[in-house]
Write a protein that holds these residues in place. Structure first.
Motif, PDB file in Angstrom:
ATOM      1  N   ALA A   1       0.835  -1.206   0.000  1.00 42.70           N
ATOM      2  CA  ALA A   1       0.000   0.000   0.000  1.00 42.70           C
ATOM      3  C   ALA A   1       0.868   1.254   0.000  1.00 42.70           C
ATOM      4  CB  ALA A   1      -0.931  -0.004   1.206  1.00 42.70           C
ATOM      5  N   GLN A   2       1.946   1.224   0.761  1.00 42.64           N
ATOM      6  CA  GLN A   2       2.856   2.378   0.817  1.00 42.64           C
ATOM      7  C   GLN A   2       3.480   2.645  -0.550  1.00 42.64           C
ATOM      8  OE1 GLN A   2       3.655   4.390   3.518  1.00 42.64           O
ATOM      9  NE2 GLN A   2       5.126   5.592   2.344  1.00 42.64           N
ATOM     10  N   ALA A   3       3.963   1.605  -1.204  1.00 46.92           N
ATOM     11  CA  ALA A   3       4.587   1.778  -2.517  1.00 46.92           C
ATOM     12  C   ALA A   3       3.584   2.298  -3.537  1.00 46.92           C
ATOM     13  CB  ALA A   3       5.190   0.457  -2.979  1.00 46.92           C
ATOM     14  N   TRP A   4       2.376   1.772  -3.491  1.00 47.30           N
ATOM     15  CA  TRP A   4       1.341   2.207  -4.429  1.00 47.30           C
ATOM     16  C   TRP A   4       0.957   3.656  -4.187  1.00 47.30           C
ATOM     17  CZ3 TRP A   4      -4.163  -0.370  -4.886  1.00 47.30           C
ATOM     18  CH2 TRP A   4      -4.735  -0.014  -6.122  1.00 47.30           C
ATOM     19  N   ALA A   5       0.800   4.020  -2.902  1.00 47.70           N
ATOM     20  CA  ALA A   5       0.436   5.401  -2.565  1.00 47.70           C
ATOM     21  C   ALA A   5       1.522   6.374  -3.020  1.00 47.70           C
ATOM     22  CB  ALA A   5       0.201   5.534  -1.069  1.00 47.70           C
ATOM     23  N   GLU A   6       2.794   6.005  -2.849  1.00 41.11           N
ATOM     24  CA  GLU A   6       3.877   6.873  -3.310  1.00 41.11           C
ATOM     25  C   GLU A   6       3.840   7.035  -4.831  1.00 41.11           C
ATOM     26  OE1 GLU A   6       7.684   5.716  -1.781  1.00 41.11           O
ATOM     27  OE2 GLU A   6       6.948   5.535   0.288  1.00 41.11           O
ATOM     28  N   GLU A   7       3.548   5.941  -5.535  1.00 43.58           N
ATOM     29  CA  GLU A   7       3.450   6.007  -6.996  1.00 43.58           C
ATOM     30  C   GLU A   7       2.323   6.933  -7.437  1.00 43.58           C
ATOM     31  OE1 GLU A   7       2.610   2.959 -10.774  1.00 43.58           O
ATOM     32  OE2 GLU A   7       2.537   2.225  -8.711  1.00 43.58           O
ATOM     33  N   LEU A   8       1.180   6.853  -6.758  1.00 44.78           N
ATOM     34  CA  LEU A   8       0.011   7.642  -7.128  1.00 44.78           C
ATOM     35  C   LEU A   8       0.161   9.125  -6.800  1.00 44.78           C
ATOM     36  CD1 LEU A   8      -2.702   5.165  -5.817  1.00 44.78           C
ATOM     37  CD2 LEU A   8      -2.431   5.839  -8.212  1.00 44.78           C
ATOM     38  N   SER A   9       1.065   9.449  -5.883  1.00 46.57           N
ATOM     39  CA  SER A   9       1.143  10.821  -5.375  1.00 46.57           C
ATOM     40  C   SER A   9       2.323  11.599  -5.925  1.00 46.57           C
ATOM     41  CB  SER A   9       1.215  10.801  -3.844  1.00 46.57           C
ATOM     42  OG  SER A   9       2.388  10.120  -3.402  1.00 46.57           O
ATOM     43  N   HIS A  10       2.999  11.090  -6.952  1.00 46.63           N
ATOM     44  CA  HIS A  10       4.154  11.777  -7.511  1.00 46.63           C
ATOM     45  C   HIS A  10       3.776  13.045  -8.271  1.00 46.63           C
ATOM     46  CE1 HIS A  10       7.066   8.106  -7.394  1.00 46.63           C
ATOM     47  NE2 HIS A  10       7.086   8.799  -6.288  1.00 46.63           N
ATOM     48  N   GLY A  11       2.554  13.117  -8.771  1.00 47.40           N
ATOM     49  CA  GLY A  11       2.153  14.245  -9.600  1.00 47.40           C
ATOM     50  C   GLY A  11       1.980  15.533  -8.814  1.00 47.40           C
ATOM     51  N   ALA A  12       1.756  16.611  -9.563  1.00 52.08           N
ATOM     52  CA  ALA A  12       1.540  17.918  -8.939  1.00 52.08           C
ATOM     53  C   ALA A  12       0.269  17.885  -8.088  1.00 52.08           C
ATOM     54  CB  ALA A  12       1.421  18.991 -10.014  1.00 52.08           C
ATOM     55  N   PRO A  13       0.329  18.359  -6.846  1.00 50.60           N
ATOM     56  CA  PRO A  13      -0.842  18.285  -5.962  1.00 50.60           C
ATOM     57  C   PRO A  13      -2.103  18.912  -6.540  1.00 50.60           C
ATOM     58  CG  PRO A  13       1.102  18.822  -4.688  1.00 50.60           C
ATOM     59  CD  PRO A  13       1.524  18.863  -6.129  1.00 50.60           C
ATOM     60  N   ALA A  14      -1.968  20.078  -7.185  1.00 48.71           N
ATOM     61  CA  ALA A  14      -3.160  20.731  -7.744  1.00 48.71           C
ATOM     62  C   ALA A  14      -3.774  19.881  -8.845  1.00 48.71           C
ATOM     63  CB  ALA A  14      -2.806  22.114  -8.278  1.00 48.71           C
ATOM     64  N   ALA A  15      -2.942  19.317  -9.716  1.00 43.46           N
ATOM     65  CA  ALA A  15      -3.454  18.491 -10.807  1.00 43.46           C
ATOM     66  C   ALA A  15      -4.139  17.232 -10.262  1.00 43.46           C
ATOM     67  CB  ALA A  15      -2.316  18.119 -11.758  1.00 43.46           C
ATOM     68  N   ILE A  16      -3.548  16.624  -9.222  1.00 43.50           N
ATOM     69  CA  ILE A  16      -4.158  15.439  -8.616  1.00 43.50           C
ATOM     70  C   ILE A  16      -5.511  15.792  -7.996  1.00 43.50           C
ATOM     71  CG2 ILE A  16      -3.964  13.797  -6.705  1.00 43.50           C
ATOM     72  CD1 ILE A  16      -0.941  13.711  -7.259  1.00 43.50           C
ATOM     73  N   ALA A  17      -5.554  16.862  -7.209  1.00 40.31           N
ATOM     74  CA  ALA A  17      -6.790  17.246  -6.524  1.00 40.31           C
ATOM     75  C   ALA A  17      -7.894  17.577  -7.517  1.00 40.31           C
ATOM     76  CB  ALA A  17      -6.524  18.444  -5.611  1.00 40.31           C
ATOM     77  N   LEU A  18      -7.575  18.340  -8.551  1.00 42.16           N
ATOM     78  CA  LEU A  18      -8.588  18.735  -9.532  1.00 42.16           C
ATOM     79  C   LEU A  18      -9.044  17.536 -10.356  1.00 42.16           C
ATOM     80  CD1 LEU A  18      -6.934  22.094 -10.596  1.00 42.16           C
ATOM     81  CD2 LEU A  18      -9.136  21.858  -9.413  1.00 42.16           C
ATOM     82  N   THR A  19      -8.110  16.651 -10.705  1.00 45.39           N
ATOM     83  CA  THR A  19      -8.483  15.447 -11.447  1.00 45.39           C
ATOM     84  C   THR A  19      -9.434  14.582 -10.641  1.00 45.39           C
ATOM     85  OG1 THR A  19      -6.403  15.425 -12.692  1.00 45.39           O
ATOM     86  CG2 THR A  19      -7.584  13.338 -12.502  1.00 45.39           C
ATOM     87  N   LYS A  20      -9.106  14.364  -9.367  1.00 47.73           N
ATOM     88  CA  LYS A  20      -9.988  13.567  -8.514  1.00 47.73           C
ATOM     89  C   LYS A  20     -11.384  14.183  -8.417  1.00 47.73           C
ATOM     90  CE  LYS A  20      -9.325  11.746  -4.679  1.00 47.73           C
ATOM     91  NZ  LYS A  20      -9.076  11.445  -3.250  1.00 47.73           N
ATOM     92  N   SER A  21     -11.432  15.482  -8.229  1.00 43.16           N
ATOM     93  CA  SER A  21     -12.734  16.130  -8.025  1.00 43.16           C
ATOM     94  C   SER A  21     -13.616  16.004  -9.261  1.00 43.16           C
ATOM     95  CB  SER A  21     -12.543  17.599  -7.659  1.00 43.16           C
ATOM     96  OG  SER A  21     -12.091  18.355  -8.765  1.00 43.16           O
ATOM     97  N   ILE A  22     -13.002  15.981 -10.448  1.00 42.50           N
ATOM     98  CA  ILE A  22     -13.788  15.858 -11.677  1.00 42.50           C
ATOM     99  C   ILE A  22     -14.166  14.410 -11.940  1.00 42.50           C
ATOM    100  CG2 ILE A  22     -13.755  16.199 -14.177  1.00 42.50           C
ATOM    101  CD1 ILE A  22     -11.895  18.621 -13.678  1.00 42.50           C
ATOM    102  N   LEU A  23     -13.214  13.500 -11.793  1.00 40.59           N
ATOM    103  CA  LEU A  23     -13.508  12.090 -12.037  1.00 40.59           C
ATOM    104  C   LEU A  23     -14.614  11.573 -11.126  1.00 40.59           C
ATOM    105  CD1 LEU A  23      -9.934  10.567 -12.550  1.00 40.59           C
ATOM    106  CD2 LEU A  23     -11.753  10.770 -14.263  1.00 40.59           C
ATOM    107  N   ASP A  24     -14.673  12.076  -9.895  1.00 40.10           N
ATOM    108  CA  ASP A  24     -15.699  11.623  -8.958  1.00 40.10           C
ATOM    109  C   ASP A  24     -17.104  12.075  -9.350  1.00 40.10           C
ATOM    110  OD1 ASP A  24     -14.008  10.164  -7.350  1.00 40.10           O
ATOM    111  OD2 ASP A  24     -13.639  11.798  -5.938  1.00 40.10           O
TER     112      ASP A  24
END
Length: 271
Positions: free
Chosen positions: A208-231
């Motif tokens: 889980a730790q390795a996967w979470a690190e892989e998923l969180s490498h991107g820019a925080p704003a891009a991740i947050a905005l992408t999640k909010s739209i995909l949901d």
């Protein structure tokens, strides 16, 4: 109880433990003697922990898991007992207030601006499974058991399961799992799409730790905005998603991460 010192700034808690490793916060339900059943205090502590993780810039992703042998057995039996003992004229309103608190606890997980992985280390029943479903991804230990057990208590799934489950397994299968309340082994859950990955129990946290690190490498704003739209995808038209995407991209254009990335690319390309 988990004796590990929590990161600075985390709210104090008795039934929720928090640790931080390489930018990934692990939030652990910590009532192992009752298989991490959720009572009012744990729910409040869980909300506070997720609010801290969402606000702290050092946190880039979250793992939700359980202490001991189980992930979460659902709602605490004490709350059920209190409901039965309440005066008849107060049962409905008391229940409404409790449901508001329950839904707040689910909303802080689902609404996180950072990736959330539910690491299901053992049994996830009832509200415990609803809570796991509220994350973005689920990794389960081989041998873990999952169950939408509400029907066995004469109840409906009240923690978002009727919203999240059909989106994972399809409507007919969601109805079957909820209406039968049958136990699903981790291996079957993977085939159904109820969970996304499996790991051996002693390797679950590391995976889980390795996967979470892989998923969180991107820019925080891009991740947050992408999640909010995909949901919102399944409830929105294509035009609505395009509009949200335009607005999100305009924000991303202004971020330091975008500017630095483009400048680095131009330097490397010699343009």
């Amino acid at each position: 109880m988990n004796d590990q010192s929590p990161p600075s700034g985390t709210p104090s808690a008795d039934f929720v433990a928090v640790s931080l490793t390489n930018g990934i916060a692990t939030i652990t339900l910590d009532r192992p003697e009752v298989r991490n059943a959720i009572n009012d205090q744990m729910r409040a502590e869980l909300i506070a922990a997720f609010e801290w993780a969402d606000a702290d810039p050092e946190v880039r992703g979250v793992i939700l898991t359980g202490a001991g042998k189980g992930f979460c057995s659902g709602g605490d039996i004490g709350g059920m007992r209190d409901r039965l003992e309440a005066p008849a004229g107060k049962v409905a309103f008391n229940g409404w207030q409790r449901q508001k608190r329950t839904h707040r606890g689910i909303a802080v997980i689902h609404g996180m601006s950072k990736p959330v992985i539910s690491a299901v280390n053992g049994a996830a029943f009832g509200l415990g499974l609803d809570m796991a479903l509220a994350g973005d991804f689920i990794i389960a230990a081989s041998g873990a058991k999952l169950c939408m057990s509400f029907i066995k208590r004469g109840l409906v799934s009240d923690g978002g399961g009727m919203y999240f489950l059909p989106r994972r397994v399809g409507l007919p299968k969601a109805k079957e799992l909820i209406l039968t309340g049958r136990v699903v082994e981790a291996e079957e859950a993977l085939g159904l799409g109820l969970v996304d990955r499996l790991a051996e129990p002693d390797a679950l946290q590391a995976a889980a730790q390795a996967w979470a690190e892989e998923l969180s490498h991107g820019a925080p704003a891009a991740i947050a905005l992408t999640k909010s739209i995909l949901d919102r995808t399944f409830e929105s038209s294509d035009d609505e998603i395009f509009a949200l995407g335009r607005e999100a991209q305009a924000i991303c254009y202004t971020t330091a991460e975008h500017r630095e990335s483009v400048e680095d690319f131009l330097k490397k390309s010699g343009k």
